[in-house]
Scaffold this active site. Sequence first.
Site, PDB file in Angstrom:
ATOM      1  N   GLU A  87     -46.433 -17.240  25.904  1.00 30.54           N
ATOM      2  CA  GLU A  87     -46.411 -15.949  26.606  1.00 30.54           C
ATOM      3  C   GLU A  87     -47.111 -14.878  25.778  1.00 30.54           C
ATOM      4  O   GLU A  87     -47.006 -13.677  26.070  1.00 30.54           O
ATOM      5  CB  GLU A  87     -44.963 -15.575  26.893  1.00 30.54           C
ATOM      6  CG  GLU A  87     -44.322 -16.555  27.858  1.00 30.54           C
ATOM      7  CD  GLU A  87     -42.847 -16.307  28.113  1.00 30.54           C
ATOM      8  OE1 GLU A  87     -42.317 -15.264  27.682  1.00 30.54           O
ATOM      9  OE2 GLU A  87     -42.222 -17.175  28.742  1.00 30.54           O
ATOM     10  N   PHE A  88     -47.805 -15.330  24.751  1.00 32.97           N
ATOM     11  CA  PHE A  88     -48.413 -14.408  23.784  1.00 32.97           C
ATOM     12  C   PHE A  88     -49.295 -13.346  24.452  1.00 32.97           C
ATOM     13  O   PHE A  88     -49.133 -12.141  24.205  1.00 32.97           O
ATOM     14  CB  PHE A  88     -49.221 -15.228  22.763  1.00 32.97           C
ATOM     15  CG  PHE A  88     -49.857 -14.404  21.690  1.00 32.97           C
ATOM     16  CD1 PHE A  88     -49.155 -14.048  20.544  1.00 32.97           C
ATOM     17  CD2 PHE A  88     -51.172 -13.971  21.806  1.00 32.97           C
ATOM     18  CE1 PHE A  88     -49.747 -13.274  19.551  1.00 32.97           C
ATOM     19  CE2 PHE A  88     -51.766 -13.204  20.819  1.00 32.97           C
ATOM     20  CZ  PHE A  88     -51.054 -12.863  19.685  1.00 32.97           C
ATOM     21  N   TYR A 133     -51.722  -5.979  14.343  1.00 27.67           N
ATOM     22  CA  TYR A 133     -51.255  -7.377  14.449  1.00 27.67           C
ATOM     23  C   TYR A 133     -51.783  -8.175  13.252  1.00 27.67           C
ATOM     24  O   TYR A 133     -51.017  -8.895  12.598  1.00 27.67           O
ATOM     25  CB  TYR A 133     -51.724  -8.007  15.767  1.00 27.67           C
ATOM     26  CG  TYR A 133     -51.326  -9.466  15.874  1.00 27.67           C
ATOM     27  CD1 TYR A 133     -49.983  -9.833  15.963  1.00 27.67           C
ATOM     28  CD2 TYR A 133     -52.289 -10.487  15.866  1.00 27.67           C
ATOM     29  CE1 TYR A 133     -49.605 -11.174  16.038  1.00 27.67           C
ATOM     30  CE2 TYR A 133     -51.913 -11.822  15.942  1.00 27.67           C
ATOM     31  CZ  TYR A 133     -50.574 -12.163  16.032  1.00 27.67           C
ATOM     32  OH  TYR A 133     -50.200 -13.485  16.088  1.00 27.67           O
ATOM     33  N   THR A 169     -37.500 -19.472  22.737  1.00 24.80           N
ATOM     34  CA  THR A 169     -37.357 -19.371  24.201  1.00 24.80           C
ATOM     35  C   THR A 169     -38.664 -19.588  24.952  1.00 24.80           C
ATOM     36  O   THR A 169     -38.661 -19.688  26.184  1.00 24.80           O
ATOM     37  CB  THR A 169     -36.787 -17.991  24.604  1.00 24.80           C
ATOM     38  OG1 THR A 169     -37.604 -16.982  23.992  1.00 24.80           O
ATOM     39  CG2 THR A 169     -35.353 -17.821  24.173  1.00 24.80           C
ATOM     40  N   PRO A 210     -52.445 -20.727  13.359  1.00 22.41           N
ATOM     41  CA  PRO A 210     -53.263 -21.133  14.512  1.00 22.41           C
ATOM     42  C   PRO A 210     -54.181 -20.015  15.005  1.00 22.41           C
ATOM     43  O   PRO A 210     -53.865 -18.832  14.865  1.00 22.41           O
ATOM     44  CB  PRO A 210     -52.216 -21.452  15.592  1.00 22.41           C
ATOM     45  CG  PRO A 210     -50.873 -21.148  15.009  1.00 22.41           C
ATOM     46  CD  PRO A 210     -51.076 -20.359  13.771  1.00 22.41           C
ATOM     47  N   ARG A 262     -34.113 -13.533  22.236  1.00 23.99           N
ATOM     48  CA  ARG A 262     -33.336 -12.461  22.881  1.00 23.99           C
ATOM     49  C   ARG A 262     -32.886 -12.839  24.278  1.00 23.99           C
ATOM     50  O   ARG A 262     -31.958 -12.253  24.822  1.00 23.99           O
ATOM     51  CB  ARG A 262     -34.171 -11.171  22.975  1.00 23.99           C
ATOM     52  CG  ARG A 262     -34.397 -10.480  21.660  1.00 23.99           C
ATOM     53  CD  ARG A 262     -35.510  -9.461  21.789  1.00 23.99           C
ATOM     54  NE  ARG A 262     -36.747 -10.105  22.211  1.00 23.99           N
ATOM     55  CZ  ARG A 262     -37.893  -9.478  22.428  1.00 23.99           C
ATOM     56  NH1 ARG A 262     -37.959  -8.179  22.285  1.00 23.99           N
ATOM     57  NH2 ARG A 262     -38.964 -10.155  22.804  1.00 23.99           N
ATOM     58  N   LYS A 321     -49.806 -10.198  10.110  1.00 24.38           N
ATOM     59  CA  LYS A 321     -49.990 -11.615   9.794  1.00 24.38           C
ATOM     60  C   LYS A 321     -50.571 -11.783   8.386  1.00 24.38           C
ATOM     61  O   LYS A 321     -50.276 -12.796   7.721  1.00 24.38           O
ATOM     62  CB  LYS A 321     -50.848 -12.292  10.869  1.00 24.38           C
ATOM     63  CG  LYS A 321     -50.121 -12.406  12.222  1.00 24.38           C
ATOM     64  CD  LYS A 321     -48.847 -13.256  12.126  1.00 24.38           C
ATOM     65  CE  LYS A 321     -48.131 -13.451  13.442  1.00 24.38           C
ATOM     66  NZ  LYS A 321     -46.978 -14.365  13.367  1.00 24.38           N
TER      67      LYS A 321
HETATM   68  P1  NDP Z   1     -44.393 -16.397  22.946  1.00 24.49           P
HETATM   69  O1  NDP Z   1     -44.416 -14.997  23.456  1.00 24.49           O
HETATM   70  O2  NDP Z   1     -44.458 -17.495  23.938  1.00 24.49           O
HETATM   71  O3  NDP Z   1     -43.119 -16.626  22.019  1.00 24.49           O
HETATM   72  C1  NDP Z   1     -42.628 -15.639  21.162  1.00 24.49           C
HETATM   73  C2  NDP Z   1     -41.182 -15.952  20.798  1.00 24.49           C
HETATM   74  O4  NDP Z   1     -40.740 -14.941  19.874  1.00 24.49           O
HETATM   75  C3  NDP Z   1     -40.273 -15.913  22.008  1.00 24.49           C
HETATM   76  O5  NDP Z   1     -39.363 -16.979  21.938  1.00 24.49           O
HETATM   77  C4  NDP Z   1     -39.541 -14.581  21.863  1.00 24.49           C
HETATM   78  O6  NDP Z   1     -38.225 -14.710  22.363  1.00 24.49           O
HETATM   79  C5  NDP Z   1     -39.504 -14.424  20.332  1.00 24.49           C
HETATM   80  N1  NDP Z   1     -39.365 -13.014  19.975  1.00 24.49           N
HETATM   81  C6  NDP Z   1     -40.272 -12.034  20.154  1.00 24.49           C
HETATM   82  N2  NDP Z   1     -39.750 -10.849  19.766  1.00 24.49           N
HETATM   83  C7  NDP Z   1     -38.486 -11.100  19.333  1.00 24.49           C
HETATM   84  C8  NDP Z   1     -37.421 -10.284  18.850  1.00 24.49           C
HETATM   85  N3  NDP Z   1     -37.553  -8.959  18.697  1.00 24.49           N
HETATM   86  N4  NDP Z   1     -36.262 -10.892  18.508  1.00 24.49           N
HETATM   87  C9  NDP Z   1     -36.111 -12.209  18.653  1.00 24.49           C
HETATM   88  N5  NDP Z   1     -37.060 -13.039  19.109  1.00 24.49           N
HETATM   89  C10 NDP Z   1     -38.226 -12.470  19.466  1.00 24.49           C
HETATM   90  O7  NDP Z   1     -45.623 -16.492  21.942  1.00 24.49           O
HETATM   91  P2  NDP Z   1     -46.094 -17.630  20.910  1.00 24.49           P
HETATM   92  O8  NDP Z   1     -45.333 -18.862  21.092  1.00 24.49           O
HETATM   93  O9  NDP Z   1     -47.545 -17.656  20.976  1.00 24.49           O
HETATM   94  O10 NDP Z   1     -45.698 -16.917  19.529  1.00 24.49           O
HETATM   95  C11 NDP Z   1     -44.979 -17.557  18.499  1.00 24.49           C
HETATM   96  C12 NDP Z   1     -45.588 -17.179  17.163  1.00 24.49           C
HETATM   97  O11 NDP Z   1     -46.906 -17.708  17.087  1.00 24.49           O
HETATM   98  C13 NDP Z   1     -45.718 -15.667  16.915  1.00 24.49           C
HETATM   99  O12 NDP Z   1     -45.348 -15.389  15.592  1.00 24.49           O
HETATM  100  C14 NDP Z   1     -47.220 -15.414  17.128  1.00 24.49           C
HETATM  101  O13 NDP Z   1     -47.662 -14.314  16.398  1.00 24.49           O
HETATM  102  C15 NDP Z   1     -47.786 -16.711  16.601  1.00 24.49           C
HETATM  103  N6  NDP Z   1     -49.132 -17.059  17.016  1.00 24.49           N
HETATM  104  C16 NDP Z   1     -49.450 -17.164  18.350  1.00 24.49           C
HETATM  105  C17 NDP Z   1     -50.740 -17.510  18.712  1.00 24.49           C
HETATM  106  C18 NDP Z   1     -51.167 -17.586  20.141  1.00 24.49           C
HETATM  107  O14 NDP Z   1     -52.390 -17.503  20.410  1.00 24.49           O
HETATM  108  N7  NDP Z   1     -50.284 -17.785  21.098  1.00 24.49           N
HETATM  109  C19 NDP Z   1     -51.755 -17.807  17.700  1.00 24.49           C
HETATM  110  C20 NDP Z   1     -51.310 -17.660  16.347  1.00 24.49           C
HETATM  111  C21 NDP Z   1     -50.046 -17.325  16.033  1.00 24.49           C
HETATM  112  P3  NDP Z   1     -37.478 -13.613  23.273  1.00 24.49           P
HETATM  113  O15 NDP Z   1     -38.496 -12.925  24.107  1.00 24.49           O
HETATM  114  O16 NDP Z   1     -36.490 -14.427  24.058  1.00 24.49           O
HETATM  115  O17 NDP Z   1     -36.804 -12.707  22.302  1.00 24.49           O
HETATM  116  C1  8X3 Z   2     -52.773 -15.043  17.796  1.00 29.94           C
HETATM  117  C2  8X3 Z   2     -54.223 -15.398  17.889  1.00 29.94           C
HETATM  118  O1  8X3 Z   2     -56.561 -14.399  17.865  1.00 29.94           O
HETATM  119  O2  8X3 Z   2     -54.936 -13.377  19.341  1.00 29.94           O
HETATM  120  O3  8X3 Z   2     -52.358 -14.887  16.496  1.00 29.94           O
HETATM  121  O4  8X3 Z   2     -54.804 -13.032  16.962  1.00 29.94           O
HETATM  122  S1  8X3 Z   2     -55.151 -13.978  18.004  1.00 29.94           S
END
Ligand code: NDP
Ligand code: 8X3
Length: 262
Positions: free
Chosen positions: A195-196, A158, A16, A188, A39, A162
């Site tokens: 939305e991280f 966190y 999403t 990454p 969700r 990971k």
């Molecule tokens: P976003 O918040 O943009 O996306 C997270 C996604 O995970 C959303 O689609 C959300 O959907 C879904 N999600 C979260 N909790 C739940 C739940 N309980 N049930 C179902 N779906 C869930 O963040 P990112 O795109 O950055 O994150 C994607 C992945 O990348 C994660 O695993 C994150 O740890 C990892 N990551 C991110 C980095 C960054 O700097 N952004 C770097 C390294 C890794 P919804 O809210 O609709 O449920």
């Molecule tokens: C997301 C990147 O550096 O915030 O995994 O952990 S960091």
Amino acid sequence: MSSMPITKTVLITGATSGIGYATARIFAKNGYRLILTGRRKDRLEEIKQKLIKKYGIEVTTLCFDIRNQSATTKAYKSLKSGWKTIDILINNAGLAKGFSPIHEGKIDDWETMIDTNIKGLLYITRLVSPDMVAANRGHIINICSTAGHEVYPNGNVYAATKFAVDALTKSMRLDLYKFGIRVSQVSPGHVEETEFALVRFDGDEKRAKIYEDFVPLKSKDVAETVFFISTRPRHVNIQDVLMMGTQQAGNNFIDRSGRADR
Ligand code: NDP
Ligand code: 8X3
């Protein structure tokens, strides 16, 4: 791209927003059939309609909370028969919550991260992998993080989740390679167009502005890597890609002297 129509089905968890949505777009552009999860029902529906309209592909959505095992099972079992053969599972749903030293951390945040990033990944993998084993083929790609390779102050739980993803990627590969199943991972560093940070800081937009003084990766960069991994010939398995923006040299080394793209 081959002139043969692509009929492979890809299940992307957490589609999403951010990396999951960018990954959905690139697979859609290349003609794959998509199962998108998350969700937020409205977002799923909006993305589904957008991708169908733009790329003329087939998309189905599953709305559930991946922390809830019975909801995950129910959603997966609700897939119509034509959607049950999954070629590629992308375990992307995940999040960070909070940024506190261990002695100040919120237990609720810890539970949320552990339940989503570890247990959720396991629940969906447990559902999808038996059919891959039976078919003697399939590809599972886990979205890990640089935090799964190197810790940083206040990253404690966190990072632990990971590191667990990294351990699971490696051990899943040992369990599944004999069945012709590839298990890969992308790790990454900081990624914008997600939305991280907003989620990590509970919607506090000011605190979430963490990319203003350097250029991190973009969600599309990660999506392209996932797509590259999944489109190698069957005898090639890219096990892990550790990737960061050029201004990041490690979790504790970021050149915050200003955005180099300005
Ligand atoms: P976003 O918040 O943009 O996306 C997270 C996604 O995970 C959303 O689609 C959300 O959907 C879904 N999600 C979260 N909790 C739940 C739940 N309980 N049930 C179902 N779906 C869930 O963040 P990112 O795109 O950055 O994150 C994607 C992945 O990348 C994660 O695993 C994150 O740890 C990892 N990551 C991110 C980095 C960054 O700097 N952004 C770097 C390294 C890794 P919804 O809210 O609709 O449920
Ligand atoms: C997301 C990147 O550096 O915030 O995994 O952990 S960091």
